[in-house]
Scaffold this active site. Structure first.
Site, PDB file in Angstrom:
ATOM      1  CG  ASP A 154      -2.162   0.869   0.998  1.00 53.74           C
ATOM      2  OD1 ASP A 154      -2.140   1.682   0.049  1.00 53.74           O
ATOM      3  OD2 ASP A 154      -3.139   0.750   1.763  1.00 53.74           O
TER       4      ASP A 154
ATOM      5  CD  GLU B 276      -6.432   5.956   2.580  1.00 51.32           C
ATOM      6  OE1 GLU B 276      -5.400   5.736   3.225  1.00 51.32           O
ATOM      7  OE2 GLU B 276      -6.447   6.050   1.334  1.00 51.32           O
TER       8      GLU B 276
END
Ligand code: BGC
Ligand code: BGC
Length: 845
Positions: free
Chosen positions: A327, A528
């Site tokens: 990621d 997020e």
């Protein structure tokens, strides 16, 4: 003692770009213990429906045999379109590349379908051009099409995953994935970073809406269905109508302590498997070709660096033969690594570095040297490259035409195609959950005067949430959604066709008294960690929407609330003030789906009944953040699986407890340094202009040296020396802003234990920041000078001293210590505490 200065020089210092830093010092034992551990039997071997193909394996071997180390490493580097040129691709031949959320060709938000295809074509041609790198392996493009092709203007936007979970319809989910694959293929893109198979256990987590459910069952079934829908079944497998999928984020992202994004998961291994890994059981069975490593840690070890989880569990035991992609610079968070240097990740089992930003180049160079020096063993490199090649061969990338020449490429009609919108509309209808329906107010007849109010009523951006055109989903207007429909738009259509009148007023004003008001309100978009919350109270301290509901009720207008949110929230006051209440989640671009359920047809017949059921338990208090189906003491307001249908009796009434017990807000001290630097925080040192993340026990950056120190237990303190050659700065911060307002309201303080090593000779300040050019601080020189140097002392600073940092609504660095000259001090036990009584430094009187 009182001192409160606004330090303007400091603001300049705060305006530097934020350092994405590493977590605190490693917990050495965990890593060691895990690498010697045997994998327990409950982790299954997965029977992937995509079988090993001997001819593909032979091709992998053959290609690999002809590759140089440089060419091999290039297959492992995934840069981002904002940071590479076509020439870079020609020169290095990256194995893949991505566009992050809100990244478009030429940085143009309104890029056309042809612009996307053109970029794909240019980068592909540069990758197969072997004139500079000697390699002609086709590259591939990955994108976050997480609720439709959400970076592309005009694409169909499906409800976010939380709403799809409420629909609990795997067949529909496969159709959504199929439609998404086509829209993505139309832009020449090969690969999607979805599905997210997180199982959210703490609804404060900012990515709750990316999860289908708090329960693994739906997640496992959906993961299978989505992967099938994206990659295609049987003879359609990775045909030119399909795209590669990524099951993410492996593993435990939804189970971090406190619901912290990128935090630490403390589940037992059995829970890790039974709860958090079920999406991999479904997705890998369906044949997902890639898995994304997660930002989170498991018992203190970052998954990106976990050989146990990536290699032993995922690859060896579960038998995953595709590749593991990292990621967003996640490898840089492994202790001892940085964004541009991280052999540990590859050695642990990561196959592809996702390395946006300019770090790709040094990372590529460093990785090449590490292979040559044997730090990364050749068999490991070959395994990683073989995995990438295997997937490319399975996807037919070597055989397919170039992106611009594929059958769907450039087909503008596919973007927002009516059939796709029809699927999305069905998904919207099925995702709505009816929580309250007093006296059967719903369904509404269209032949009435309907007031449509609330700031979400005519706002496609808000109803679509994060990951919508931009990363955070902010900054969009209805004009950015050609072909999309707001919730109001859908209501107006049905009401007007049914002989009624719909009046829109966000504030709830009207020219003629309405028969009924529909109020659409809820959370603003976020993505997020920006969405992480302290508790689940909706509009804490600022109940504007409640005021609107009450204003309408006071005029005897029946009120239907349509609540937009990325998670269940505590809305007892809003429920009481509504006659009917619908949890609509984040429905996306097809707002008509809402009206189609709320209204009957012109003859008064129900068009569609409610069928959505909660896939998350609804909280009874703001603190019920981790109430999950199956808990022993399970007392939510509304249980998992709840959802009224037309004709069902109301179960809530109008007298739900509205009191927020101020002591029950359980404001516990927030630890920055407690034994270790605690997630989500990390420490960095240096100057105001250049900060270096602390990744080891002794480090120097510019005028500052940091050493870990043992006070009560090993490494529970930090000693800082400022050599005075330049103003030095130490920070403790997080990549996402934290809301500290509740601590400020509760007379909180920043509290830390200090041991003076060397008294300061020049000004020392303590400050907090809230983004570029935003911050406030206080001078602490005097206090430090008056401390004895042989004794730990507690220094507590009233949070009011930092109030000018926007009331602490969004703090990036809650501790910024700046010393103009020489000084030395040790710090331990650093907290933000509520109810501090008499802080040493007061600013509130
Ligand atoms: C997210 C991933 C995403 C990636 C690429 C990360 O910040 O965690 O879910 O796929 O960015 O945009
Ligand atoms: C990117 C996102 C990514 C995020 C991670 C953003 O700039 O556009 O895709 O997930 O950064 O921090």
């Amino acid at each position: 003692m009182r001192s409160h200065h606004k330090i303007s020089a400091l603001l300049a210092a705060l305006s530097l770009s934020f350092v994405t830093a590493c977590s605190g010092p490693a917990e050495p034992d965990t890593h060691q213990q895990l690498s010697n551990k045997a994998v327990p039997d409950y982790w299954p071997r997965i029977q992937s429906e995509v079988k090993t193909d001997p001819s593909i394996e032979a091709q992998v071997k053959e290609i690999l045999a002809g590759m140089t180390v440089e060419q091999k490493v290039a297959q492992l580097i995934q840069p981002e379109i904002r940071d590479i040129s076509v020439e870079d691709m020609r020169r290095y031949g990256f194995g893949s590349y991505l566009n992050g959320g809100g990244a478009f060709p030429d940085n143009n938000k309104h890029a056309s379908v042809q612009d996307w295809v053109d970029l794909a074509e240019k980068l592909y041609q540069a990758s197969v051009d072997d004139s500079l790198d000697g390699s002609s392996i086709p590259t591939m493009w990955g994108t976050d099409a997480v609720h439709g092709h959400n970076n592309v203007i005009g694409a169909t936007l499906f409800p976010h995953n939380i709403g799809l979970g409420a629909a609990n319809n795997p067949e529909l989910i496969e159709q959504i994935a199929g439609a998404t694959a086509k829209e993505v293929a139309a832009t020449g893109i090969d690969w999607i970073f979805a599905p997210t198979v997180a199982v959210t256990r703490d609804d404060r987590w900012g990515r709750t809406y990316e999860a289908y459910s708090e329960d693994p069952k739906i997640v496992r079934d959906y993961s299978y269905a989505i992967v099938k829908g994206l990659q295609g079944r049987d003879e359609n497998f990775l045909s030119q109508q399909q795209v590669l999928s990524t099951v993410k984020h492996f593993v435990g992202d939804g189970g971090t302590e406190g619901g912290d994004d990128q935090g630490n998961n403390l589940a037992t291994e059995k829970e890790l498997y039974e709860i958090h890994a079920q999406g991999y059981v479904g997705g890998l069975t369906a044949g997902a070709q890639s898995v994304m490593a997660s930002f989170n840690s498991w018992h203190g070890e970052k998954v990106h660096g976990s050989e146990y989880l990536l290699t032993k569990v995922l690859k060896e035991r579960m038998g995953f033969d595709g590749f593991v992609v990292g990621d967003w610079n996640g490898h840089g968070q492994i202790p001892g690594c940085s964004n541009d240097n991280c052999p540990d990740a590859i050695n642990a089992g990561l196959d592809v570095f996702m390395v946006p930003t300019g770090a790709w180049k040094p990372l590529l160079e460093n990785t090449i040297s590490q292979v040559k020096e044997g730090i990364i063993p050749m068999p490991r490199l070959d395994d990683a490259v073989s995995r990438v090649l295997r997937v490319k061969l399975r996807a037919g990338l070597f055989a397919k035409p170039s992106p611009a020449n594929r059958p769907l490429a450039g087909n503008t009609d596919l973007i927002g195609h009516p059939e796709h919108r029809e699927i999305a509309r069905q998904a919207v209808r099925e995702s709505l959950v009816l929580l309250k329906n007093s006296e059967q107010l719903l369904p509404l007849k269209p032949y009435q005067k309907v007031l449509v109010a609330g700031d979400g009523a005519d706002n496609i951006g808000k109803q679509s949430g994060g990951w919508t055109i931009t990363w955070q989903g902010t900054g969009n207007e209805n004009a950015d959604f050609p072909g999309g429909t707001s919730i109001y738009g859908g209501i107006r259509e049905i009401v007007e066709a049914g002989g009624g009148k719909a009046e829109l007023s966000a504030e709830g004003n009207f020219s003629q008294k309405p028969d009924v008001a529909i109020v659409v309100f809820g959370e603003e978009p976020y993505a997020e960690g920006n969405g992480d919350l302290a508790n689940l109270e909706y509009q804490r301290g600022n109940k504007q929407d409640l005021a609107l509901l009450r204003k309408l009720k006071a005029q005897n207008i029946p009120v239907v609330s349509v609540f937009l949110s990325g998670r269940p929230l505590w809305v007892n006051p809003e429920l009481n003030a509504s006659d009917a209440f619908v949890a609509a989640w984040l429905p996306g671009s097809e707002g008509q789906g809402v009206a189609e359920v709320l209204f009957t047809d012109k003859d008064g017949n129900i068009r569609y009944d409610f069928s959505g059921k909660l896939s998350f338990s609804w909280p009874a208090t703001p603190e019920q953040t981790t109430v999950n189906v199956g808990d022993t003491d399970y007392q939510p307001l509304l249980p998992y699986g709840f959802g009224l249908r037309y004709g069902d009796n109301d179960v809530l009434g109008d007298n739900l407890n509205e009191r927020v017990n101020s002591s029950s807000t359980e404001l516990v001290p927030l630890a920055l340094l407690e034994n270790a630097i605690r997630a989500p925080w990390s420490m960095s040192i240096g100057t105001a202009n250049k900060q270096t993340p602390v990744t080891s026990a002794v480090m120097t950056s510019g005028p500052v040296q940091m050493r870990t120190m043992d006070r009560f237990v090993q490494e529970d303190a930090r000693t800082l020396h400022f050599d005075g050659s330049a103003p030095g700065q130490v920070r403790i911060g997080a990549p996402f802003p934290q809301d500290l307002r509740s601590y400020l309201e509760r007379n909180g303080a920043l509290s830390m234990d200090v041991l003076i090593q060397q008294k300061p000779v020049a000004a020392v300040t303590l400050s907090m920041d809230c983004g570029p050019d935003c911050g406030a601080g206080v001078d602490i020189t005097e206090q430090l000078q008056s401390m004895p140097s042989d004794k730990w002392q507690t220094l507590s600073v009233d949070l009011a001293c930092f109030r000018d940092a926007q009331n602490l609504a969004g703090v990036f660095n809650p501790l910024i210590l700046t010393s103009e000259g020489q000084t030395g001090l040790s710090l331990s036990k650093i907290y933000i505490k509520p109810d501090i009584g008499q802080p040493l430094i007061r600013c509130n009187d």
